[in-house]
Structures are given as structure tokens and as C-alpha cells.
Design an enzyme around this catalytic site. Structure first.
Site, PDB file in Angstrom:
ATOM      1  N   ASP A 143      79.692 -18.681 -38.043  1.00 15.38           N
ATOM      2  CA  ASP A 143      80.160 -19.269 -36.780  1.00 15.38           C
ATOM      3  C   ASP A 143      81.684 -19.401 -36.833  1.00 15.38           C
ATOM      4  O   ASP A 143      82.223 -20.055 -37.738  1.00 15.38           O
ATOM      5  CB  ASP A 143      79.520 -20.659 -36.654  1.00 15.38           C
ATOM      6  CG  ASP A 143      79.483 -21.164 -35.233  1.00 15.38           C
ATOM      7  OD1 ASP A 143      79.885 -20.421 -34.324  1.00 15.38           O
ATOM      8  OD2 ASP A 143      79.022 -22.312 -35.051  1.00 15.38           O
ATOM      9  N   GLU A 167      72.397 -22.915 -25.214  1.00 13.95           N
ATOM     10  CA  GLU A 167      72.275 -24.285 -25.730  1.00 13.95           C
ATOM     11  C   GLU A 167      72.220 -25.300 -24.599  1.00 13.95           C
ATOM     12  O   GLU A 167      73.088 -25.309 -23.701  1.00 13.95           O
ATOM     13  CB  GLU A 167      73.457 -24.615 -26.669  1.00 13.95           C
ATOM     14  CG  GLU A 167      73.380 -26.060 -27.191  1.00 13.95           C
ATOM     15  CD  GLU A 167      74.209 -26.365 -28.418  1.00 13.95           C
ATOM     16  OE1 GLU A 167      74.825 -25.435 -28.975  1.00 13.95           O
ATOM     17  OE2 GLU A 167      74.226 -27.544 -28.816  1.00 13.95           O
TER      18      GLU A 167
HETATM   19  O1  KIV Z   1      77.025 -24.828 -35.065  1.00 15.38           O
HETATM   20  C1  KIV Z   1      75.800 -24.710 -34.880  1.00 15.38           C
HETATM   21  O2  KIV Z   1      74.967 -25.133 -35.673  1.00 15.38           O
HETATM   22  C2  KIV Z   1      75.372 -24.045 -33.649  1.00 15.38           C
HETATM   23  C3  KIV Z   1      73.913 -24.044 -33.346  1.00 15.38           C
HETATM   24  C4  KIV Z   1      73.440 -25.381 -33.025  1.00 15.38           C
HETATM   25  C5  KIV Z   1      73.556 -23.064 -32.322  1.00 15.38           C
HETATM   26  O3  KIV Z   1      76.188 -23.545 -32.938  1.00 15.38           O
END
Ligand code: KIV
Length: 284
Positions: free
Chosen positions: A89, A189
């Protein structure tokens, strides 16, 4: 005996799952032992989410999470995942300045940490251009629309998005544009399930829902929420499958009691010297 080769989850195999109507199972992980468990349990996609900030690092939100934090936590997850597709991410401000810097940061997830894709939040015009640039640089991208936690400063609080027609349209368009820009999947989300269903029908790429109802191509939850690791507030969309908080507190209390009583470690958990060795040492 040689190890059995486990077929890895790939981006095409996720698409295939959607085409066949098979649901995709996704969870977050931030460390080696957790990722190993998830992989063993058959999770298809592991997201090293920037939720790391709140869940593991003790921040109030995801804003303070850095690239170095994310890479540090992505590496052990990649080492653990033999089958699951690992997605890193991109944290706040790692993809907000120039396209060049953003592509470079994304490449670090693949080159240094070994992730096979990155996730970025949002679907603004600039974000879509970035998705195109990432795809051009051979970096698979997962989009994320609806509630985007990195926008917390704008939003003021986490809430359900897309409840009024204009917002719903914007989210729907955003998801379509992410597909056009080359994203391989989109996280939805905290949006109404009817909207998530429409988006899932609009797209050929899989949608992964969190707080978006059952019509998405797959589901993701924060692992620590699913196992009840903390006893804090949980949003309505979380289902706690077990209560690790209570289980761990009980185990640690029992350990503490036994240590204080002197009943741990007992004979079963201690090592012994042979009698003659003891005699030699003590000289008796
Ligand atoms: O950062 C995270 O864990 C997320 C998920 C909740 C989709 O973006």
C-alpha cells in the site's frame, strides 16, 4: 523430499476468478508469522496496508506512515507468502508530488520488498494519470475508492461514502476510470452494497470490498479486526471471527500467576544435569 510447487496467485488468475464467479479472499498482514498463517489458510491476496500505522505502530490514523515503514513490513510478508499475491500500500505523500517520484516509490515495493503490485487511494484526474504511468512502468496497480482513509483530514471522520446520488456517481465513475487507466483490481471501501454491486457489474476487473456488501468479487478485512486482537471500536462491517484479545489476556495472566507462585517452569519445562555430573561439579 523435494518441496511441492504451490501455484502462485497471479493477476490473471484473480481476473479468472471474477469471470468464473469465484470469490477472492483477501486480508491485511504486516509481519512474517501472520502472513505465513494467512498463506497456509488459503488467502489469495495479502495487502500490506498502511493501516499498519493504526494497527501495529499505534498512530491515530494512516497519515504518519512512511515509505520506509511500509517497505520494512512488506519484506517479511513477501518472504512468508508462498502462494498469495502480496500488494504493498503506497503511504500518504509517497505518490502526491511528481509522477516520476511516485513511480520510483512504487518501484521500491517491487524491487526492494518483492511485492507484486501496489495500491493507491483515489481516482482524481492526477491519480488516473499516475495509474497509467505505473502500468507503463510494468507496476500492477490496485485502485481504492469510496472511503479513502488517507483523506481523513478532509473527511474529519471515517464514514459511509456514496450515499447521495452525486457522490455515488463520482465513486462509480472513479472505479470505471481506474479500470480504463489499467488498474487490475479496485478496493471498494465503506459504500452502500447496491453501489458496490453496480460497480462490480460495470467492471471486468475484480472489486474487493470492505464495508461494501456481498456483491463484490472478493472481500478484504484488516486481520487484527477479524481475529479480535484489540478490544477497541470496530466499524459495523467488521465480523470478529475470534476474540484473540481475551484469549491472549487470559494466557498472559495465567503465565503471570504461575511465575509469581513459582509453579512455572515446572519439571516438564526444565532441563536436568545427570547425577554424576552434578556430583563432579559440587564435589560431593
Ligand atoms: O490499509 C489498509 O489496510 C487498507 C484496507 C483496509 C483496504 O487500505
Amino acid at each position: 523430499m523435494s518441496e511441492l510447487k504451490i501455484p502462485k496467485v497471479t493477476i490473471p488468475s484473480l481476473r479468472e476468478k471474477k469471470a468464473k464467479g469465484e470469490k477472492i479472499v483477501a486480508l491485511t498482514a504486516y509481519d512474517y508469522p501472520t502472513a505465513r498463517l494467512l498463506d497456509e489458510a488459503g488467502v489469495d491476496l495479502i495487502l500490506v496496508g498502511d493501516s499498519l500505522g493504526m494497527v501495529v505502530l499505534g498512530y491515530e490514523d494512516t497519515i504518519s506512515v512512511t515509505m520506509e515503514d511500509m517497505l520494512h513490513h512488506t519484506k517479511p510478508v513477501v518472504r512468508a507468502a508462498k502462494r498469495a499475491l502480496v500488494v504493498g500500500d503506497m503511504p500518504y505523500f509517497s505518490f502526491h508530488l511528481s509522477v516520476e517520484e511516485s513511480v520510483y516509490n512504487a518501484s521500491r515495493f517491487l524491487k526492494e520488498a518483492g511485492a507484486r503490485a501496489v495500491k493507491i487511494e483515489g481516482a482524481s484526474k492526477r491519480r488516473l494519470k499516475l495509474v497509467e504511468a505505473l502500468v507503463e512502468a510494468e507496476i500492477p496497480v490496485m485502485g481504492h475508492v469510496g472511503l479513502t482513509p488517507q483523506s481523513i483530514s478532509h473527511l474529519g471522520q471515517f464514514r459511509v461514502e456514496g450515499k447521495v446520488p452525486s457522490d455515488a456517481q463520482k465513486i462509480r465513475e472513479g472505479a470505471k476510470n481506474l479500470e480504463k487507466a489499467g488498474a487490475f483490481s479496485v478496493i471498494l471501501e465503506s459504500i452502500p452494497m447496491e453501489l458496490a454491486r453496480l460497480i462490480t457489474e460495470d467492471l471486468t476487473i475484480p472489486t474487493i470490498g470492505i464495508g461494501a456488501g456481498s456483491c463484490c468479487s472478493g472481500q478484504i478485512l484488516v486481520f487484527h479486526d477479524l481475529v479480535g486482537f484489540s478490544n477497541g471500536y470496530l466499524p459495523k462491517f467488521v465480523k470478529k471471527y475470534t476474540d484473540l484479545h481475551s484469549i491472549i489476556i487470559e494466557a498472559v495472566k495465567a503465565y503471570g500467576d504461575e511465575v509469581r507462585l513459582g509453579s512455572f517452569p515446572g519439571d516438564a519445562h526444565s532441563y536436568h544435569l545427570k547425577e554424576e555430573t552434578l556430583k563432579k561439579i559440587t564435589g560431593s
